[in-house]
Design a protein around this motif. Structure first.
Motif, PDB file in Angstrom:
ATOM      1  N   ASP A 143       0.859  -1.184   0.000  1.00  0.00           N
ATOM      2  CA  ASP A 143       0.000   0.000   0.000  1.00  0.00           C
ATOM      3  C   ASP A 143       0.899   1.238   0.000  1.00  0.00           C
ATOM      4  O   ASP A 143       1.451   1.620   1.038  1.00  0.00           O
ATOM      5  CB  ASP A 143      -0.906  -0.013   1.230  1.00  0.00           C
ATOM      6  N   TRP A 144       1.053   1.848  -1.153  1.00  0.00           N
ATOM      7  CA  TRP A 144       1.984   2.966  -1.269  1.00  0.00           C
ATOM      8  C   TRP A 144       1.515   4.196  -0.481  1.00  0.00           C
ATOM      9  O   TRP A 144       2.334   4.960   0.017  1.00  0.00           O
ATOM     10  CB  TRP A 144       2.225   3.335  -2.732  1.00  0.00           C
ATOM     11  N   ARG A 145       0.202   4.374  -0.354  1.00  0.00           N
ATOM     12  CA  ARG A 145      -0.300   5.518   0.441  1.00  0.00           C
ATOM     13  C   ARG A 145       0.080   5.338   1.910  1.00  0.00           C
ATOM     14  O   ARG A 145       0.501   6.296   2.581  1.00  0.00           O
ATOM     15  CB  ARG A 145      -1.814   5.640   0.292  1.00  0.00           C
ATOM     16  N   HIS A 146      -0.084   4.125   2.380  1.00  0.00           N
ATOM     17  CA  HIS A 146       0.314   3.840   3.763  1.00  0.00           C
ATOM     18  C   HIS A 146       1.821   4.008   3.924  1.00  0.00           C
ATOM     19  O   HIS A 146       2.288   4.506   4.970  1.00  0.00           O
ATOM     20  CB  HIS A 146      -0.107   2.427   4.153  1.00  0.00           C
ATOM     21  N   ALA A 147       2.588   3.618   2.900  1.00  0.00           N
ATOM     22  CA  ALA A 147       4.048   3.754   2.952  1.00  0.00           C
ATOM     23  C   ALA A 147       4.450   5.225   3.019  1.00  0.00           C
ATOM     24  O   ALA A 147       5.336   5.603   3.797  1.00  0.00           O
ATOM     25  CB  ALA A 147       4.674   3.087   1.730  1.00  0.00           C
ATOM     26  N   HIS A 148       3.787   6.058   2.229  1.00  0.00           N
ATOM     27  CA  HIS A 148       4.077   7.500   2.291  1.00  0.00           C
ATOM     28  C   HIS A 148       3.787   8.065   3.675  1.00  0.00           C
ATOM     29  O   HIS A 148       4.565   8.867   4.205  1.00  0.00           O
ATOM     30  CB  HIS A 148       3.246   8.241   1.240  1.00  0.00           C
ATOM     31  N   GLN A 149       2.680   7.666   4.254  1.00  0.00           N
ATOM     32  CA  GLN A 149       2.326   8.155   5.573  1.00  0.00           C
ATOM     33  C   GLN A 149       3.316   7.677   6.625  1.00  0.00           C
ATOM     34  O   GLN A 149       3.706   8.418   7.541  1.00  0.00           O
ATOM     35  CB  GLN A 149       0.909   7.703   5.946  1.00  0.00           C
ATOM     36  N   ALA A 150       3.763   6.428   6.486  1.00  0.00           N
ATOM     37  CA  ALA A 150       4.733   5.888   7.439  1.00  0.00           C
ATOM     38  C   ALA A 150       6.066   6.628   7.339  1.00  0.00           C
ATOM     39  O   ALA A 150       6.708   6.920   8.360  1.00  0.00           O
ATOM     40  CB  ALA A 150       4.923   4.392   7.184  1.00  0.00           C
ATOM     41  N   VAL A 151       6.487   6.959   6.116  1.00  0.00           N
ATOM     42  CA  VAL A 151       7.729   7.712   5.937  1.00  0.00           C
ATOM     43  C   VAL A 151       7.604   9.090   6.561  1.00  0.00           C
ATOM     44  O   VAL A 151       8.524   9.579   7.240  1.00  0.00           O
ATOM     45  CB  VAL A 151       8.088   7.813   4.439  1.00  0.00           C
ATOM     46  N   THR A 152       6.461   9.736   6.340  1.00  0.00           N
ATOM     47  CA  THR A 152       6.253  11.073   6.896  1.00  0.00           C
ATOM     48  C   THR A 152       6.274  11.046   8.424  1.00  0.00           C
ATOM     49  O   THR A 152       6.902  11.908   9.062  1.00  0.00           O
ATOM     50  CB  THR A 152       4.912  11.651   6.402  1.00  0.00           C
ATOM     51  N   ASN A 153       5.622  10.063   9.000  1.00  0.00           N
ATOM     52  CA  ASN A 153       5.530   9.988  10.468  1.00  0.00           C
ATOM     53  C   ASN A 153       6.861   9.607  11.119  1.00  0.00           C
ATOM     54  O   ASN A 153       7.197  10.109  12.199  1.00  0.00           O
ATOM     55  CB  ASN A 153       4.458   8.970  10.876  1.00  0.00           C
ATOM     56  N   GLY A 154       7.628   8.724  10.487  1.00  0.00           N
ATOM     57  CA  GLY A 154       8.854   8.248  11.115  1.00  0.00           C
ATOM     58  C   GLY A 154      10.121   8.901  10.596  1.00  0.00           C
ATOM     59  O   GLY A 154      11.233   8.497  10.981  1.00  0.00           O
ATOM     60  N   TYR A 155       9.987   9.925   9.766  1.00  0.00           N
ATOM     61  CA  TYR A 155      11.139  10.559   9.119  1.00  0.00           C
ATOM     62  C   TYR A 155      12.156  11.075  10.131  1.00  0.00           C
ATOM     63  O   TYR A 155      13.363  10.796  10.033  1.00  0.00           O
ATOM     64  CB  TYR A 155      10.648  11.707   8.238  1.00  0.00           C
ATOM     65  N   ASP A 156      11.673  11.849  11.104  1.00  0.00           N
ATOM     66  CA  ASP A 156      12.590  12.513  12.032  1.00  0.00           C
ATOM     67  C   ASP A 156      13.410  11.515  12.850  1.00  0.00           C
ATOM     68  O   ASP A 156      14.603  11.739  13.112  1.00  0.00           O
ATOM     69  CB  ASP A 156      11.810  13.435  12.967  1.00  0.00           C
ATOM     70  N   ALA A 157      12.787  10.408  13.265  1.00  0.00           N
ATOM     71  CA  ALA A 157      13.504   9.407  14.057  1.00  0.00           C
ATOM     72  C   ALA A 157      14.605   8.745  13.228  1.00  0.00           C
ATOM     73  O   ALA A 157      15.733   8.543  13.707  1.00  0.00           O
ATOM     74  CB  ALA A 157      12.521   8.358  14.573  1.00  0.00           C
TER      75      ALA A 157
END
Length: 252
Positions: A143-157
């Protein structure tokens, strides 16, 4: 008697002629002296004029660089945008970030947050272009939409971990190269917006630098209904060429 008489007769004339010749000689000398004086005066005037002209040229030559410098400073003071453009034109592009670290960050985002099972290259462009067409190297039911959201949420860490340098490089069995035109288009969408920010005009690779220096901008490129997201969407479908790789890869 005649001689004496003749001499006596002409004596006054001779006596009168002598002073006249003297006066004539004096007059000629005066004329010559006046002419000489006038020529010397003209020469002096010409010499003075040449000296003044030479001094004026010398002063102008000395003042010109200062005037140009002063004008440039005044122009830059009143036109900061022009000053920034001039500075960018004069400056040499520099690597604002370590390109290897930037590539490592993009790979970590893909492997840890987007579920990559194969190394996608270039990694940053692959993250931006992923709209469901990049199926190779992704898990089933990706699910690429979910993947984009996961990248956005976990980017800083992930960014913090990469900067700390404590992560083990991910290992992949396959490597997939994204089509060059689509990758270049996606990187241009990110880079143009990154370079528009003050202080980043000199970065030699704005797309890579943005991943380390402007995470908010990368997140915006992964968020629907933003200008960067729409720009990347216009780059079209990116075809992949995948092949096995026997060596662990940590860069895009």
């Amino acid at each position: 008697m005649e001689c004496d008489s003749d001499n006596k007769l002409h004596a006054p004339l001779v006596a009168e002629a002598a002073p006249r010749r003297q006066r004539c000689a004096q007059r000629k000398w005066c004329v010559r002296a006046w002419r000489n004086k006038r020529m010397r005066g003209r020469a002096a005037v010409c010499a003075a004029g040449l000296a003044v002209a030479f001094a004026a040229v010398a002063l102008t030559a000395l003042a010109a660089p200062h005037h140009r410098h002063h004008h440039r400073r005044r122009h830059h003071r009143h036109h900061p945008a022009a000053a920034a453009a001039a500075a960018a034109a004069d400056a040499v592009d520099e690597a604002c970030v370590d390109h290897a670290v930037a590539d490592r960050l993009a790979v970590e985002l893909g492997s840890r947050l987007a579920g990559w099972r194969a190394l996608a290259r270039p990694a940053g462009a692959s993250l931006l272009l992923d709209r469901g067409a990049l199926a190779a190297g992704r898990p089933d039911g990706y699910d690429w939409r979910h993947a984009h959201q996961a990248v956005t949420n976990g980017y800083d860490a992930v960014l913090t971990d990469v900067k700390a340098g404590g992560l083990e490089p991910p290992s992949f069995e396959d490597v997939c190269d994204v089509a060059a035109p689509a990758a270049a288009c996606a990187e241009a969408c990110l880079e143009s917006r990154f370079r528009a920010r003050d202080g980043f005009e000199r970065c030699s690779d704005g797309a890579r630098a943005a991943f380390l220096l402007a995470p908010d901008l990368v997140k915006a490129c992964l968020t629907p209904e933003t200008p960067c997201y729409e720009c990347v969407a216009s780059c079209g479908v990116a075809a992949e060429s995948c092949r096995p790789v026997r060596v662990a890869r940590s860069s895009g």
